[in-house]
Design a protein around this motif. Structure first.
Motif, PDB file in Angstrom:
ATOM      1  N   ASP A  44       0.828  -1.223   0.000  1.00  0.00           N
ATOM      2  CA  ASP A  44       0.000   0.000   0.000  1.00  0.00           C
ATOM      3  C   ASP A  44       0.856   1.264   0.000  1.00  0.00           C
ATOM      4  O   ASP A  44       0.419   2.323  -0.439  1.00  0.00           O
ATOM      5  N   ARG A  60      -1.468  10.578  -7.796  1.00  0.00           N
ATOM      6  CA  ARG A  60      -1.733  10.402  -6.354  1.00  0.00           C
ATOM      7  C   ARG A  60      -0.727   9.466  -5.707  1.00  0.00           C
ATOM      8  O   ARG A  60      -0.278   9.690  -4.582  1.00  0.00           O
ATOM      9  N   GLU A  61      -0.397   8.387  -6.423  1.00  0.00           N
ATOM     10  CA  GLU A  61       0.566   7.438  -5.857  1.00  0.00           C
ATOM     11  C   GLU A  61       1.941   8.113  -5.691  1.00  0.00           C
ATOM     12  O   GLU A  61       2.616   7.923  -4.677  1.00  0.00           O
ATOM     13  N   ARG A  95       0.979   8.372   4.163  1.00  0.00           N
ATOM     14  CA  ARG A  95      -0.413   8.182   3.723  1.00  0.00           C
ATOM     15  C   ARG A  95      -0.458   7.256   2.522  1.00  0.00           C
ATOM     16  O   ARG A  95       0.552   7.052   1.842  1.00  0.00           O
ATOM     17  N   THR A  96      -1.631   6.681   2.293  1.00  0.00           N
ATOM     18  CA  THR A  96      -1.801   5.761   1.164  1.00  0.00           C
ATOM     19  C   THR A  96      -2.906   6.312   0.263  1.00  0.00           C
ATOM     20  O   THR A  96      -3.633   7.226   0.638  1.00  0.00           O
ATOM     21  N   VAL A  97      -3.032   5.712  -0.919  1.00  0.00           N
ATOM     22  CA  VAL A  97      -4.048   6.179  -1.877  1.00  0.00           C
ATOM     23  C   VAL A  97      -5.332   5.381  -1.657  1.00  0.00           C
ATOM     24  O   VAL A  97      -5.290   4.170  -1.467  1.00  0.00           O
ATOM     25  N   ASN A  98      -6.458   6.077  -1.697  1.00  0.00           N
ATOM     26  CA  ASN A  98      -7.764   5.420  -1.570  1.00  0.00           C
ATOM     27  C   ASN A  98      -8.290   5.158  -2.982  1.00  0.00           C
ATOM     28  O   ASN A  98      -8.473   6.089  -3.768  1.00  0.00           O
ATOM     29  N   TYR A  99      -8.494   3.883  -3.296  1.00  0.00           N
ATOM     30  CA  TYR A  99      -8.904   3.523  -4.670  1.00  0.00           C
ATOM     31  C   TYR A  99     -10.422   3.374  -4.824  1.00  0.00           C
ATOM     32  O   TYR A  99     -10.897   2.916  -5.864  1.00  0.00           O
ATOM     33  N   ASP A 100     -11.181   3.744  -3.779  1.00  0.00           N
ATOM     34  CA  ASP A 100     -12.643   3.605  -3.871  1.00  0.00           C
ATOM     35  C   ASP A 100     -13.230   4.701  -4.762  1.00  0.00           C
ATOM     36  O   ASP A 100     -12.801   5.850  -4.702  1.00  0.00           O
ATOM     37  N   TYR A 101     -14.233   4.346  -5.487  1.00  0.00           N
ATOM     38  CA  TYR A 101     -15.020   5.312  -6.276  1.00  0.00           C
ATOM     39  C   TYR A 101     -14.147   6.211  -7.160  1.00  0.00           C
ATOM     40  O   TYR A 101     -14.163   7.434  -7.027  1.00  0.00           O
ATOM     41  N   LYS A 117     -18.967   9.574  -3.783  1.00  0.00           N
ATOM     42  CA  LYS A 117     -17.847   9.287  -2.874  1.00  0.00           C
ATOM     43  C   LYS A 117     -18.208   9.683  -1.440  1.00  0.00           C
ATOM     44  O   LYS A 117     -17.807   9.023  -0.479  1.00  0.00           O
TER      45      LYS A 117
END
Ligand code: FAD
Length: 448
Positions: free
Chosen positions: A290, A317-318, A332-338, A422
């Protein structure tokens, strides 16, 4: 004295690499980046940007037709591919310059050379120079796939399509993904006789079936010949330059241009990764956690080369999250939802969240609201082309878990609506919002 030449060495100055370099440098890191082709990467040089400009350029074909119904005399209007191609190329050059400036302004040192990794903390440039860095970031993107069949090299890929010396009379586009459908629309509007062939029985598999069916119907109505279940056997180039495509079923197609748009393979070969022990997936993608870190603690990877989601905003973003985490003390990590996405076909498709089929497989209480309408402009233009909006909701509170649009400007409309999806809003929240009239987007708050 520093142990390594740089704190960060980035391989690949595309969407992910440029963002990561700039942000790491802004956190005070000493950063260098290597680019073997052109600064800006796929999106700027031979992807999103020139593609979208061609979409705009091609759409004038229909706008000019429609304009007559709005009182304009457009007789004598003509199209010159050379002008569009060269203006697009000039805009790409301008953007490449701006990307270079951004790196310079942030004191990122740019090496216009290919780089390969020689160890956990070292790279070698094609000129022979060895460079060491505390951290190495692989941001080498992806490369268009070409099948291994006789004569495949007679086809071109998206790498070459933006600089065609002239438009072909006929083109076969092989593939069923977004790039294939976008170029089918572009070429068709520019007067090329287009044949879209795919080995499967559907195109755009990740999109909602009904929305895709609408695109297939409209595309066929506009004159695009779409052929499913076509498996290539061979391609032969004749003396007159035309191509003969033979399918496994013995059927043949004759064409002037073949565009392979069958997917993009992570660009990890030739980087020396196997030798230094960086783990790769079966598809050649660099395996990361992640936090975008590979199994070698000093080596990270972002963007298409990791094959998580092959989109520019995701690579960006990554890259940003990597730089903040490693150099900015802000893990922090990237949120891949929506993730909202679009296909800039003609008409365009835009989508966020689950398709109806995905939602029904996951939840018991799914409801679908729709609006099937003809855009006002199309009515006056006498263009018999209907838009379709679908809202997928789940649960007694009717939370919106998917929104799927096909119709004019759907990409522009969906981005704003994706914020609501979202944020977890419900059908009632959409309905409580007063319609902005007259517009196409008002259908989002009027769905039945
Ligand atoms: P890239 O941008 O590909 O950058 C990688 C860079 O690394 C390249 O410049 C390459 O030359 C360089 N490189 C590779 N190996 C080396 C090496 N060994 N040494 C030095 N340099 C190296 N995405 C969207 O979000 N929306 C769109 O509308 C869209 N349209 C697209 C249309 C087309 C035709 C294509 C092909 C792609 C499109 N994409 C779109 C996808 C988007 O371009 C990619 O997801 C994005 O560019 C990935 O960024 P990246 O940083 O991972 O890699």
């Amino acid at each position: 004295m520093a142990e390594f030449d740089y704190d960060l060495f980035v391989i690949g100055a595309g969407s992910g690499g440029v963002r990561a370099s700039r942000i790491a440098a802004s956190h005070g890191a000493r950063v260098a980046i290597a680019e073997e082709h052109r600064v800006g990467g796929t999106c700027v040089i031979r992807g999103c940007v020139p593609k979208k400009l061609l979409v705009y350029g091609a759409h004038f074909a229909e706008d000019i037709q429609d304009a007559q119904r709005f009182g304009w005399d457009t007789k004598g209007a003509s199209f010159d591919w050379n002008i569009l191609r060269d203006n697009v190329a000039a805009e790409v050059n301008r953007l490449e310059g701006l990307y270079g400036q951004t790196l310079g302004n942030n004191k990122v040192e740019v090496f216009h050379e290919r780089a390969v990794i020689t160890g956990p903390n070292s790279v070698r440039l094609s000129g022979g120079r060895e460079i060491t860095a505390t951290t190495i970031l692989i941001a080498t993107g992806a490369w268009p796939s070409v099948p291994v069949i006789p004569g495949a090299g007679h086809g071109i890929t998206s790498n070459e399509v933006f600089s065609l010396p002239k438009l072909p009379k006929r083109a076969v586009i092989a593939g069923g993904g977004y790039i294939a459908n976008e170029f089918a629309g572009i070429f068709n509007e520019l007067g090329v006789k287009v044949n879209l062939v795919t080995h499967g029985d559907r195109v755009l598999r990740s999109y909602d079936d009904e929305i895709v069916d609408r695109l297939v119907d409209i595309s066929r109505h506009k004159g695009i010949d779409i052929r499913f279940n076509f498996a290539f056997k061979s391609i032969t180039k004749r003396d007159d330059g035309t191509l003969l495509l033979e399918g496994n079923d013995g059927k043949t197609i004759e064409t002037d241009l073949l565009l392979w748009a069958i997917g993009r393979t992570p660009h990890s070969t030739g980087l020396n990764l196997e030798q230094i022990g960086v783990e790769l997936g079966k598809d050649g993608s660099v395996k990361v956690g992640d936090d975008s870190r590979t199994n070698i603690p000093s080596i990270y990877a972002v963007g298409d080369v990791t094959n998580r989601v092959q989109l520019t905003p995701i690579a960006i973003r990554e890259g940003h999250a990597f730089a903040d985490s490693v150099f900015g003390n802000k893990p922090r990590t990237v949120n891949y939802d929506y993730i909202p996405t679009a296909v800039f076909s003609n008409p365009p498709i835009a989508s966020v969240g689950m398709t109806e089929a995905e939602a029904r497989a996951e939840y018991d209480d799914v409801k679908v609201y729709k609006s099937d309408f003809r855009a006002m402009k199309n009515v006056l233009a006498d263009r018999n082309e209907r838009a379709l909006y679908k809202m997928v909701v789940a649960g007694s509170e009717e939370r919106v878990i998917g929104l799927h649009l096909i119709g004019p400007d759907s990409g522009e409309i969906l981005q704003a609506a994706a914020i609501a999806v979202k944020a977890g809003l419900t059908k009632q929240d959409f309905d409580d919002t007063v319609a902005l009239h007259p517009s196409m987007s008002e259908e989002l708050v009027l769905m039945k």
